[in-house]
Design an enzyme around this catalytic site. Structure first.
Site, PDB file in Angstrom:
ATOM      1  CB  CYS A  85      -0.417  -0.061   1.358  1.00 31.81           C
ATOM      2  SG  CYS A  85      -2.248   0.954   0.992  1.00 31.81           S
ATOM      3  CG  HIS A 194      -3.339  -3.578   3.783  1.00 33.16           C
ATOM      4  ND1 HIS A 194      -2.079  -2.839   4.151  1.00 33.16           N
ATOM      5  CD2 HIS A 194      -3.888  -2.367   2.698  1.00 33.16           C
ATOM      6  CE1 HIS A 194      -2.357  -1.824   4.263  1.00 33.16           C
ATOM      7  NE2 HIS A 194      -3.543  -1.465   2.814  1.00 33.16           N
ATOM      8  CD  GLU A 196      -0.982  -5.309   5.880  1.00 34.18           C
ATOM      9  OE1 GLU A 196      -0.863  -5.771   5.307  1.00 34.18           O
ATOM     10  OE2 GLU A 196      -0.305  -4.246   6.069  1.00 34.18           O
TER      11      GLU A 196
END
Ligand SMILES: Nc1ncnc2c1ncn2[C@@H]1O[C@H](COP(=O)(O)OP(=O)(O)O)[C@@H](O)[C@H]1O
Lengths: 223, 601, 80, 80
Positions: A85, A194, A196
């Site tokens: 990002c 994302h 994560e």
């Protein structure tokens, strides 16, 4: 093995990236924007957020932070680097990845669970995926539209350097549905969604993102 | 440049006309200030009193009703409460040494004037309240009310408000875990933008806003002070303010504040590092009323007096007067009390985060708040009279004459759908109606994932976040209010809001622990509105006693009306619960093969 | 002190969703005759007299604009 | 066709976090002598010849700027 996670003023997803590294059984090392060396890490993650508020242009100010010089040097020598990002935007601004990220075509910030197709499984961050696999991870950004000169896009497509592509609808107007790309040597990967935030179905839509961090650990250990 | 209005000058010129009415003060309030001081107030003192005695800051119309909270809070209910009404935010013990803090606040009027910035700074303000308790802010929620969905002005207000809530909250890295979007024509000229923030800390890290310890330093840190929202609080909360500070010759100043979420994000991290190093004795956020509020509240809650050198405040605009510096509502500022031996360490942390920090004064012996401007005294007041001993009104209360007619007009007279086709058509109409339609257009502009602790957010009726990664301990929150019920019966309607939020928290698997509220009403000068208000407070207080969970804080927003027409009374109720392990949560939705049981009648 | 203006615009071949949104809104609001809108950024800098044009160009290209997607123009507009 | 430029800037007394971010970054990048930066928007419109100044002002105030916090300037820069 140690994975550095950079914190700039305004970085938000550093804690998440560190957690993802730990879930992949590696050690997360916090790197500060003012650091001038990488503290002996084997790979670097530039996480998401709004570095310096992203007021001027996403990533425009962060790329000048002292820590970016050693990151650029190490990446050129082949250290695996992942930009997520805002991290992707920073790596583009820093010239480690081609192209630029622009305002979503809807003009709105969009947070949604996004399907991605994994197009390149050769990078150190994607070896654990099957080519063409579809994974669901959160996307949350206001300036995620990938843009580049036509020649650059052709080159990326020709060399298989589109790593992730949006599936099930383009959320932001990215050219060719591009969600993530890699450097010419394949070591630097950047993507808007994302992974994560998708390491545990308790706190994310899936755990599909975890394989990226496990891929890294495997790749570094194998090297 | 006009002459500086010092305390000495004020004493010499008792007959100077002062624009107290334009500043929102009533004649008797002004007289009371003169009585307290034994002279006329200086310009700076007048600015302080007028803003601190405004409805918004002093709760002058609502305070008398707080007796219902205390009358309905039993010792068992108090047991888990570490801080309650009167502090920046309520704090409850959630076990394992953790404390959670949460609060709802309104930013209604500013959001109508400038939807994006009004909503953004509303989020910023409530987040600083949570920080001022010593906690890390963890998540936000946003109960919203708009006018008719198809009204042209809703097209201006709604997208701006949603973008502002998202723009600020997303940039701070606070997941948005819930909220409400309700449309009703009564909110047309008066949308409601309420914001909730929840935070957590180790129980021993609780910080209360007070300035104690003679010789301790007062440090202002965060953004520079500019002309933002000068007099904003008064003009926005009490409708009679002209915007001019009196005598300073400035033209009308903007009552709009612009938020800088990046500065706030850095301020959060800076504060948390200061807390971790245990170098903060007391801390206060700067919200509405700016330095007037922070200095007088810190001093008033402490055990001494305070001296402030106002000219040391870092300014953004040229030529600001002391009154303007005191009233400025510039965002993203905090004020801390620090032991002299810790000042260097404090400054070092601020430098690390590139946060401007300035020593502006110190805690003194005695009981006066003395503020100087280039060596001359411009304020010399007993701080309690500014912060805590403002006026209190017993506003007239009367059940509206048309209440009976309203209740008599039941839905029995409405035609019912008959047969399959009509039923199907009705269902389709309901699904498509603005108050029942999908909220995705709103919620997808909010980051609900950041920090990786969100266990429940939309489409769940309850937000839930994990607080302790080792044990899985977490909190759940819901906010609710059906204002049409409240209009019909403010006592029971408010209890229904409480019951709904309580149920939402309970069915997520959490145990409800505490209540916050944001009481949005029309003008307190309207006896009918005051009747609604009194009924609502009593209903909420007695409902809480019944359920055994205390009200730990809240916010009142009056004067929500267009002309003389008040909004639907909207006491938004927030309930916080604790869950020992978030893995045991109960998500919304059905899985294949599950059995559906109906509990209750 | 001099005032310097830097205008940064999306390159012509780069999609400009913000400008397009304005262009689409205009006829809806009853404004006709506007055939194209592009939206960029406008910076106003207070600059010491010894800052030369080369430095200004470096600031514009290195920080204020992204040469992959944007063009810029620097103008000195006046002394103070 | 005429080209019209509209520059929209935050009012002087209004906080400009964007400009401040740039101003703070410049010395870190080794650029000195820039004492203030303000950031606004720059619009370029292609306008039919019969669109008068009053209409342009209406567009600027109603759509391109937010009069509560921004000022604007309209300039006709050329014929095409
Ligand atoms: N303003 C808002 N901000 C964040 N979440 C919201 C907002 N409004 C609604 N939501 C979320 O969207 C979901 C659906 O909302 P709603 O339709 O009001 O649910 P219900 O009618 O079941 O209470 C819920 O999870 C709610 O928390």
């Amino acid at each position: 093995m140690k994975v550095g996670v950079i914190t700039f003023p305004g970085t938000l997803d550093d804690v998440d990236a560190q957690r993802a590294v730990r879930y992949a059984d590696a050690e997360a090392v916090a790197l500060w924007h003012g650091d001038t060396d990488l503290r002996g890490v084997d790979a670097v993650i530039v996480p998401g957020g709004f570095s310096y508020g992203d007021y001027l242009r996403c990533g425009a100010i962060a790329r000048f932070a002292p820590v970016m010089q050693p990151v650029v040097d190490a990446a050129r020598k082949g250290m695996p680097v992942l930009g997520i990002c805002n991290g992707f935007q920073i790596l583009c601004e820093a010239g480690l990845l081609p192209g630029a990220l622009t305002r979503n075509s809807s003009l709105h910030f969009v947070c949604r669970d996004q399907w991605l197709r994994v197009e390149n499984t050769e990078t150190p961050w994607t070896t654990r995926y099957e080519e063409g696999a579809e994974i669901m991870v959160p996307l949350k950004s206001g300036e995620g539209g990938y843009r580049a000169q036509k020649s650059t896009v052709d080159e990326l497509e020709g060399e298989g350097r589109v790593v992730f592509r949006y599936a099930g609808g383009n959320p932001n107007g990215s050219v060719n549905d591009i969600a993530g790309v890699c450097s010419a040597n394949g070591r630097v990967v950047g993507l808007m969604p994302h992974p994560e935030h998708a390491i545990d179905a308790l706190t994310g839509p899936t755990d599909h993102g975890l394989a990226m961090f496990k891929s890294l650990v495997e790749s570094v250990v194998a090297a | 440049m006009t002459q500086l209005d010092t305390v000495a000058h004020a004493a010499e010129t008792p007959d100077t006309e002062q624009p107290f009415r334009e500043l929102g003060l009533k004649d008797d309030e002004y007289a009371r200030i003169r009585e307290i001081l034994g002279r006329r107030p200086t310009d700076a003192e007048l600015a302080m009193y007028s803003v601190m005695w405004s409805e918004h800051c002093s709760y002058k119309s609502s305070k008398v009703h707080w007796k219902h909270w205390s009358a309905n809070t039993t010792p068992e209910m108090k047991a888990k409460m570490l801080a309650g009404i009167g502090e920046n935010a309520g704090v409850v013990d959630i076990g394992d040494g953790w404390a959670a803090t949460f609060k709802l606040e309104s930013h209604n009027h500013p959001s109508y004037v400038e939807p994006y910035q009004g909503a953004a700074t509303g989020v910023g303000g409530i987040v600083r309240d949570i920080m001022a308790m010593g906690a890390r802010p963890l998540a936000v929620m946003d109960p919203l009310r708009f006018g008719a969905a198809d009204h042209p002005d809703t097209r201006r207000v709604l997208p701006g408000v949603v973008a502002g809530v998202g723009g600020y909250g997303n940039c701070l890295g606070l997941p948005n875990i819930g909220g409400e979007v309700v449309f009703d024509p009564s909110y047309q000229g008066n949308p409601l933008v309420n914001a909730l923030c929840v935070g957590a800390m180790r129980a021993e890290d609780l910080h209360l806003a007070h300035a104690s310890g003679t010789g301790n330093k007062v440090i202002l840190f965060g953004a520079r002070t500019g002309l933002d929202g000068i007099g904003g609080v008064s003009v926005l909360a009490s409708d009679t303010f002209s915007g001019d500070e009196g005598g300073s010759g400035r033209k009308k100043l903007p009552s709009v504040q612009v938020g800088d979420p990046f500065t706030e994000k850095v301020l959060i991290e800076c504060c948390l590092e200061l807390f971790a190093e245990k170098i903060v004795v007391g801390i206060q956020d700067l919200g509405g009323a700016g330095l007037s509020c922070a200095t007088s509240e810190l001093a008033s809650a402490g055990d001494g007096g305070m001296r402030v050198e106002l000219d040391k405040v870092p300014l953004r605009a040229k030529g600001m007067t002391p009154a303007e510096v005191l009233s400025s509502e510039s965002q993203e500022r905090m004020c801390a009390v620090v032991r002299p031996s810790d000042v260097d360490a404090f400054m070092a942390v601020c430098r690390k985060w590139d946060v401007i920090a300035t020593e502006i004064g110190e805690v003194t012996e005695g009981d006066r708040l003395v503020i100087t401007w280039h060596g001359e005294t411009v304020v010399d007041v007993p701080p309690r009279t500014v912060a805590h001993e403002g006026p209190m009104y017993e506003r007239p209360i009367a059940r509206p004459a048309d209440q009976d007619a309203l209740i008599a007009d039941t839905p029995d007279g409405l035609t019912r759908p008959r047969g399959e086709e009509e039923l199907a058509a009705t269902l389709m109409r309901m699904v498509a109606s603005p108050n029942l339609a999908s909220r995705r257009w709103v919620t997808q502009q909010y980051d609900r994932y950041v920090r990786g602790g969100t266990v429940l957010a939309q489409p769940s009726d309850t937000g839930m976040i994990r607080i302790d990664e080792e044990t899985g301990r977490g909190v759940a929150l819901a906010t609710d209010c059906n204002a049409r019920f409240v209009k019909l019966d403010p006592y029971q309607g408010t209890q229904l809001a409480l019951a709904e939020a309580y149920r939402n928290v309970a069915v997520s698997g959490a145990t409800p622990l505490a209540v916050t509220n944001c009481l949005n009403f029309g003008s307190p000068e309207d006896p009918g509105v005051m009747w609604q208000f009194e009924q609502a407070v009593r209903g909420l207080a007695e409902g809480c006693k019944e359920l055994g969970i205390p009200v730990t804080g809240g916010n009142v927003s009056f004067y929500n009306q267009t002309g003389t027409t008040a909004i639907l009374p909207t006491p938004v109720v927030g309930v916080l619960g604790v869950i020992d392990d978030v893995r045991d949560r109960v998500p919304t939705g059905l899985g294949a093969g599950q059995t559906l049981l109906l509990l209750g009648e | 002190m001099a005032r310097v203006v830097v205008d940064v615009m999306p390159k012509p071949e780069i999609l400009d969703p913000q400008g397009q949104a304005v262009a689409r809104a205009l006829p809806r609001l009853g404004f006709d005759g506007i055939s194209d809108v592009r939206q960029g950024k406008h910076f106003e800098l207070e600059v010491a007299d010894d800052v030369d044009d080369e430095t200004l160009a470096k600031i514009a290209v290195g920080l204020l604009s992204n040469p992959v997607i944007e063009d810029f123009v620097v103008r000195r507009v006046g002394q103070e």
